[in-house]
Scaffold this active site. Sequence first.
Site, PDB file in Angstrom:
ATOM      1  CE  LYS A  20       1.387  -3.382   4.395  1.00 20.26           C
ATOM      2  NZ  LYS A  20       1.619  -2.078   3.299  1.00 20.26           N
ATOM      3  CB  SER A  21      -1.267  -3.608  -2.916  1.00 18.77           C
ATOM      4  OG  SER A  21       0.457  -3.162  -2.004  1.00 18.77           O
ATOM      5  N   GLY A  92       1.694   4.751   4.053  1.00 18.54           N
ATOM      6  CA  GLY A  92       2.825   5.045   2.726  1.00 18.54           C
ATOM      7  C   GLY A  92       1.878   5.091   1.723  1.00 18.54           C
ATOM      8  NE  ARG A 120       7.626   5.446   3.758  1.00 18.63           N
ATOM      9  CZ  ARG A 120       6.667   4.773   3.834  1.00 18.63           C
ATOM     10  NH1 ARG A 120       5.777   3.805   4.654  1.00 18.63           N
ATOM     11  NH2 ARG A 120       6.515   4.019   2.190  1.00 18.63           N
ATOM     12  CB  SER A 165       6.568   4.792  -6.662  1.00 17.08           C
ATOM     13  OG  SER A 165       5.586   5.409  -5.392  1.00 17.08           O
ATOM     14  CG  ASP A 311       7.058  -3.768  -0.126  1.00 19.39           C
ATOM     15  OD1 ASP A 311       7.918  -2.780  -0.032  1.00 19.39           O
ATOM     16  OD2 ASP A 311       6.219  -3.754  -0.445  1.00 19.39           O
ATOM     17  NE  ARG A 342      11.235  -2.114   5.003  1.00 22.12           N
ATOM     18  CZ  ARG A 342       9.584  -2.239   5.114  1.00 22.12           C
ATOM     19  NH1 ARG A 342       9.623  -2.672   3.150  1.00 22.12           N
ATOM     20  NH2 ARG A 342       8.909  -2.412   5.551  1.00 22.12           N
ATOM     21  NE  ARG A 385       6.216  -4.699   3.405  1.00 26.41           N
ATOM     22  CZ  ARG A 385       5.400  -5.797   3.477  1.00 26.41           C
ATOM     23  NH1 ARG A 385       4.955  -6.994   4.069  1.00 26.41           N
ATOM     24  NH2 ARG A 385       4.527  -5.133   3.158  1.00 26.41           N
TER      25      ARG A 385
END
Length: 426
Positions: A20-21, A92, A120, A165, A311, A342, A385
């Site tokens: 995905k990234s 995000g 977020r 991040s 993740d 989470r 997730r």
Amino acid sequence: MITFDKCKSFKGKINVPSDKSITHRAVIMGAMADGVTVVRNPLLSRDTIATMNAVQQLGVNIVNERSRLLIHSEGVKNFKEPYDVINCDNSGTTARLMMGVLSPCNFYSVLTGDPSLLRRPMARVIKPLSVLGADIRSKDNNKYLPATILPADMKAGEIIAEVKSAQVKSSVLLAGVQLEGITTYVEKTPTRDHTERMLKAFGIKCENNQGRISVTGGDLVQAKIDVPADFSSAAFYIGAGLIFEGSEIVIENCGLNPSRIGLLTVLKELGVDIKYEITNDEYEPIGNIYVTPAQIKGGKVGGDIIANMIDEIPVLAMIGLFGQAPLEIRDAKELRVKESDRIAALINNFKALGAEIEEYEDGLKIYPLIKEPEKATLLAYDDHRISMINIILAKKFGVKVLLDNIASLDVSYPEFIGDLLSLEEK
Ligand code: S3P
């Protein structure tokens, strides 16, 4: 409510969906480059489609042949003012990276998202981009989306990371590459480096000198990008293979970028040595992962490694339920601001199964389950997730476990259920 039949073990070979990234970055940089960029094996999921929609609104054309995308663009300097608000949906990465891309552009744009994304934090990108001169106004005193990005005279500069991040780093680098001179992002704790690797593939000078990551402003040139399989999706099979007796899973051709596989390092420290081999390392390392059942011995996980497995912490926490001794996970406060909180989601669900759990602001301590749950309802919190963890737990305990919702799977892994069940040994 949804239920699944109990499963004994999972056996066989699996190819998980593409990363995905890396897909987000390939679409964004392909859009920024002048020419035709080819992205082979893209992930086509809700999140990456949000990124594709975003760049299409800027005048970029994408031909989606499913197994590859052809991105036709006249380059970032020729982006058009979007005709409407750009909706980043649940993603995000789309919001934060696009903010970096759009901030040096000489037009007006607005980013928004779904209810989860609107909660977020965005100050983490608005602040550093503003230091470089960006003019961004957003909800609640520049904390949340929607955000309006106005034309601004930005200058290359130096930013010191305040949050661990990769999204923030990438946002700054994607703005920096559009500015004259060198923009440097200093990070003490390494985070995933896909942006740095890919900028080079698009002909940009990008160097990392002991955490000082410098990008030299310039024009991206069209590239051919192969997207490897997503280690974060593979992690669910690592979790399943460890906790289902008799399992034998081979995850093939998976991305094994060192900045992503902290889970394997931590499992080794906890006594579980997962074998893997790198079969190709041209631009992102890829290879096979071999999983058979094992129990972690318990202990404490925390520190810088958390950034390389952020993740995968839901998977590690789930493995903790079946460990030999309690597992404490700390320094993971970031989990509170993912697609859901989470930490809270895992705690509520694990308690519903009957586990003893301790909560910290930055983590949780999981005591191994001592008996099978009587009856439990696990909630998805609209988080892909968390949904995948719930499905694995439902396969472990059978129809006693009820799931409220699995719709969010399409964010990163639309085929998860079919893929998981294809490995099932009844
Ligand atoms: C991502 C970085 C991580 C990760 C997210 C994807 C990226 O977020 O949790 O799923 O593609 O750069 P942060 O950068 O907020 O840690």
